[in-house]
Scaffold this active site. Structure first.
Site, PDB file in Angstrom:
ATOM      1  N   ILE A 175     -20.898 -33.459 -49.100  1.00 36.58           N
ATOM      2  CA  ILE A 175     -21.650 -34.653 -48.720  1.00 36.58           C
ATOM      3  C   ILE A 175     -22.579 -35.007 -49.870  1.00 36.58           C
ATOM      4  O   ILE A 175     -23.242 -34.128 -50.444  1.00 36.58           O
ATOM      5  CB  ILE A 175     -22.428 -34.455 -47.401  1.00 36.58           C
ATOM      6  CG1 ILE A 175     -23.129 -35.752 -46.995  1.00 36.58           C
ATOM      7  CG2 ILE A 175     -23.382 -33.271 -47.483  1.00 36.58           C
ATOM      8  CD1 ILE A 175     -23.639 -35.751 -45.560  1.00 36.58           C
ATOM      9  N   MET A 182     -25.660 -37.136 -50.880  1.00 39.28           N
ATOM     10  CA  MET A 182     -26.847 -37.928 -50.559  1.00 39.28           C
ATOM     11  C   MET A 182     -27.788 -38.024 -51.753  1.00 39.28           C
ATOM     12  O   MET A 182     -28.210 -39.098 -52.149  1.00 39.28           O
ATOM     13  CB  MET A 182     -27.587 -37.296 -49.367  1.00 39.28           C
ATOM     14  CG  MET A 182     -26.834 -37.324 -48.058  1.00 39.28           C
ATOM     15  SD  MET A 182     -27.822 -36.645 -46.691  1.00 39.28           S
ATOM     16  CE  MET A 182     -27.587 -34.894 -46.956  1.00 39.28           C
ATOM     17  N   GLY A 189     -34.323 -37.782 -54.075  1.00 39.50           N
ATOM     18  CA  GLY A 189     -33.976 -36.553 -53.404  1.00 39.50           C
ATOM     19  C   GLY A 189     -34.240 -36.675 -51.916  1.00 39.50           C
ATOM     20  O   GLY A 189     -33.432 -37.190 -51.154  1.00 39.50           O
ATOM     21  N   PHE A 233     -26.667 -32.543 -57.564  1.00 38.67           N
ATOM     22  CA  PHE A 233     -26.906 -31.344 -56.761  1.00 38.67           C
ATOM     23  C   PHE A 233     -25.953 -31.263 -55.562  1.00 38.67           C
ATOM     24  O   PHE A 233     -26.348 -30.873 -54.465  1.00 38.67           O
ATOM     25  CB  PHE A 233     -28.358 -31.278 -56.261  1.00 38.67           C
ATOM     26  CG  PHE A 233     -29.406 -31.425 -57.331  1.00 38.67           C
ATOM     27  CD1 PHE A 233     -29.237 -30.853 -58.578  1.00 38.67           C
ATOM     28  CD2 PHE A 233     -30.569 -32.134 -57.078  1.00 38.67           C
ATOM     29  CE1 PHE A 233     -30.217 -30.986 -59.578  1.00 38.67           C
ATOM     30  CE2 PHE A 233     -31.546 -32.274 -58.051  1.00 38.67           C
ATOM     31  CZ  PHE A 233     -31.366 -31.707 -59.306  1.00 38.67           C
ATOM     32  N   THR A 281     -23.252 -29.626 -53.461  1.00 42.25           N
ATOM     33  CA  THR A 281     -22.557 -28.372 -53.183  1.00 42.25           C
ATOM     34  C   THR A 281     -21.084 -28.662 -52.892  1.00 42.25           C
ATOM     35  O   THR A 281     -20.767 -29.613 -52.191  1.00 42.25           O
ATOM     36  CB  THR A 281     -23.199 -27.667 -51.984  1.00 42.25           C
ATOM     37  OG1 THR A 281     -24.572 -27.419 -52.281  1.00 42.25           O
ATOM     38  CG2 THR A 281     -22.499 -26.354 -51.684  1.00 42.25           C
ATOM     39  N   GLU A 297     -28.145 -29.140 -40.185  1.00 41.47           N
ATOM     40  CA  GLU A 297     -28.129 -28.602 -41.542  1.00 41.47           C
ATOM     41  C   GLU A 297     -29.314 -27.665 -41.760  1.00 41.47           C
ATOM     42  O   GLU A 297     -29.182 -26.588 -42.351  1.00 41.47           O
ATOM     43  CB  GLU A 297     -28.171 -29.742 -42.565  1.00 41.47           C
ATOM     44  CG  GLU A 297     -28.249 -29.260 -44.005  1.00 41.47           C
ATOM     45  CD  GLU A 297     -28.284 -30.388 -45.015  1.00 41.47           C
ATOM     46  OE1 GLU A 297     -28.453 -30.105 -46.221  1.00 41.47           O
ATOM     47  OE2 GLU A 297     -28.149 -31.562 -44.611  1.00 41.47           O
ATOM     48  N   ARG A 310     -35.860   6.912 -53.092  1.00 48.04           N
ATOM     49  CA  ARG A 310     -36.514   6.904 -54.397  1.00 48.04           C
ATOM     50  C   ARG A 310     -37.787   7.751 -54.323  1.00 48.04           C
ATOM     51  O   ARG A 310     -38.634   7.531 -53.466  1.00 48.04           O
ATOM     52  CB  ARG A 310     -36.847   5.468 -54.801  1.00 48.04           C
ATOM     53  CG  ARG A 310     -37.743   5.324 -56.016  1.00 48.04           C
ATOM     54  CD  ARG A 310     -37.046   5.748 -57.289  1.00 48.04           C
ATOM     55  NE  ARG A 310     -37.823   5.350 -58.451  1.00 48.04           N
ATOM     56  CZ  ARG A 310     -37.625   5.849 -59.679  1.00 48.04           C
ATOM     57  NH1 ARG A 310     -36.674   6.752 -59.868  1.00 48.04           N
ATOM     58  NH2 ARG A 310     -38.362   5.433 -60.685  1.00 48.04           N
ATOM     59  N   HIS A 358     -38.781  -2.174 -55.487  1.00 44.85           N
ATOM     60  CA  HIS A 358     -37.728  -1.550 -56.294  1.00 44.85           C
ATOM     61  C   HIS A 358     -38.232  -1.191 -57.694  1.00 44.85           C
ATOM     62  O   HIS A 358     -37.520  -0.497 -58.443  1.00 44.85           O
ATOM     63  CB  HIS A 358     -36.516  -2.484 -56.433  1.00 44.85           C
ATOM     64  CG  HIS A 358     -35.559  -2.418 -55.290  1.00 44.85           C
ATOM     65  ND1 HIS A 358     -35.807  -2.994 -54.065  1.00 44.85           N
ATOM     66  CD2 HIS A 358     -34.323  -1.845 -55.184  1.00 44.85           C
ATOM     67  CE1 HIS A 358     -34.770  -2.803 -53.261  1.00 44.85           C
ATOM     68  NE2 HIS A 358     -33.861  -2.103 -53.912  1.00 44.85           N
ATOM     69  N   GLU A 374     -42.344 -29.116 -48.113  1.00 43.25           N
ATOM     70  CA  GLU A 374     -43.333 -30.181 -47.949  1.00 43.25           C
ATOM     71  C   GLU A 374     -42.818 -31.285 -47.026  1.00 43.25           C
ATOM     72  O   GLU A 374     -43.561 -31.814 -46.188  1.00 43.25           O
ATOM     73  CB  GLU A 374     -43.707 -30.756 -49.319  1.00 43.25           C
ATOM     74  CG  GLU A 374     -44.470 -29.796 -50.224  1.00 43.25           C
ATOM     75  CD  GLU A 374     -43.621 -28.683 -50.799  1.00 43.25           C
ATOM     76  OE1 GLU A 374     -44.192 -27.637 -51.174  1.00 43.25           O
ATOM     77  OE2 GLU A 374     -42.377 -28.837 -50.880  1.00 43.25           O
TER      78      GLU A 374
END
Length: 380
Positions: A124, A126, A132, A157, A159, A243, A269, A339, A368
């Protein structure tokens, strides 16, 4: 805490998904990371396994089951495995939401068999370079010309942008009508003037193809209009909740995965003659993270139940997306810290998780924007 949202059928499906990931994804994902794209074969394998188009009618190869929890299970297991390459969630959760609502009978017959089999990978489009979260500011246009629309513009951008065969493109069919002038058009691979730019070089999620798309006088027949002309912005607003829930599902599962690997690391560890998990500060940090994940999952499961009943609203989805992705980012950061120097080494899964999760508070609507949506409902 026990989760009562899933039935035995969902858990049986989860077992199947885990087997699929172990066989069809995990042996190849490291190479996909290097290639910066997954194989089309994994899409076909997912189609054969019934993981694509679960909610689509059986007559077109779908599962015929509208229970969103099956997608949630799939997304959880992919996130737990760190399998960020296959863009199944965009295909299923995002694009699927539009297709199941808006395709007419002719379009269903034309596209759904390939959609469910994995032969037609979807995306898709957009976001634009200068638009954005502000979807009303998009510049891409679709002008009528006889029985066609002529699309001009650029998206970024995206996907599945490189692999996609069928792309929902949001464009202005009436530039003077504001939000009421946006329509959705299905652009197909091979249409003249439809070009893909570079596979974008990202901080993380390297195996997932994310691309720029260009439209130079792309002639799209009116038969490829999705839904009604001028209703595109409303369709976008209606489907964004799912989404965002999809992102929240992956966020909580990803946080749990990072926590589990870190807990195991802290048990084994040693420093100063004992496992580092024995130190109070580290134990308290682990306790904080476990609590945050558990609380987030409790709210997420409420949202999943509402989505399965068709009751989830935009404000609740925004809360889920905002809270869980910020929690994920914080959890993974602390896990990497525990780690020590090994967390900075790419051979440790926590390093990949750290790179992959940074986008979570950005895509699907930034934190935001989520706060703005929630704030609008406060009545002040």
């Amino acid at each position: 805490m026990a989760r009562d949202i899933f039935t035995e059928e969902h858990e049986a499906f989860r077992d199947m998904v885990r087997s699929f990931i172990a066989k069809e994804i995990e042996p190849y994902h490291a190479q996909w990371e290097k290639d910066e794209i997954v194989s089309r074969e994994v899409w076909l394998a997912a189609g054969r396994q019934g993981l694509l188009g679960i909610e689509m009618p059986e007559e077109f190869g779908g599962g015929g089951d509208s229970d969103y929890r099956y997608y949630a299970v799939l997304n959880e297991e992919l996130a737990k495995a760190g399998a960020s390459g296959p863009g199944f969630s965009v295909h299923n959760d995002v694009v699927g939401g539009y297709l199941v609502q808006l395709l007419n009978d002719e379009q269903k017959a034309r596209w759904l068999p390939g959609y469910c089999s994995g032969e037609l990978i979807t995306a898709i489009a957009m976001t634009e370079p200068a638009a954005g979260s502000d979807l009303q500011g998009m510049k891409t246009t679709a002008v009528k010309d006889g029985d066609d629309y002529i699309i001009n513009g650029q998206k970024t951008f995206i996907t599945n942008g490189i692999l996609s065969d069928l792309v929902i493109v949001a464009a202005k069919t009436d530039a003077s009508a504001g939000a009421h002038g946006v329509s959705l058009l299905m652009v197909e691979r091979g249409m003249d003037g439809f070009e893909r730019g570079r596979n974008l070089d990202k901080i993380g999620m390297h195996a997932q193809d994310t691309a720029e798309l260009f439209f130079d006088n792309v002639r799209v027949p009116k038969a490829n209009l999705l839904g009604e002309e001028g209703m595109g912005f409303i369709y976008l607003m209606q489907n964004l909740a799912r989404e965002r829930l999809c992102i929240a599902v992956s966020a909580v599962a990803g946080a749990q995965s990072a926590f589990d690997m870190t807990l195991d690391y802290c048990k084994n560890r040693e420093a100063f003659g004992r496992p580092i998990g024995k130190f109070q500060h580290i134990r308290f940090t682990l306790a904080e993270m476990k609590t945050e994940i558990t609380v987030a999952r409790a709210f997420l499961d409420q949202c999943l139940a509402k989505e399965s009943r068709g009751e989830l609203d935009a404000e609740e989805a925004s809360m889920a997306k905002y809270w869980t992705t910020e929690m994920l980012k914080s959890v993974v950061d602390r896990c990497l810290q525990l780690h020590g120097g090994y967390g900075y080494m790419n051979e440790y899964p926590i390093a990949k998780a750290y790179q992959d999760v940074r986008i979570q508070t950005i895509f699907g609507g930034t934190t935001e924007i989520m706060k703005e949506i929630i704030g609008r409902g406060l009545g002040i």
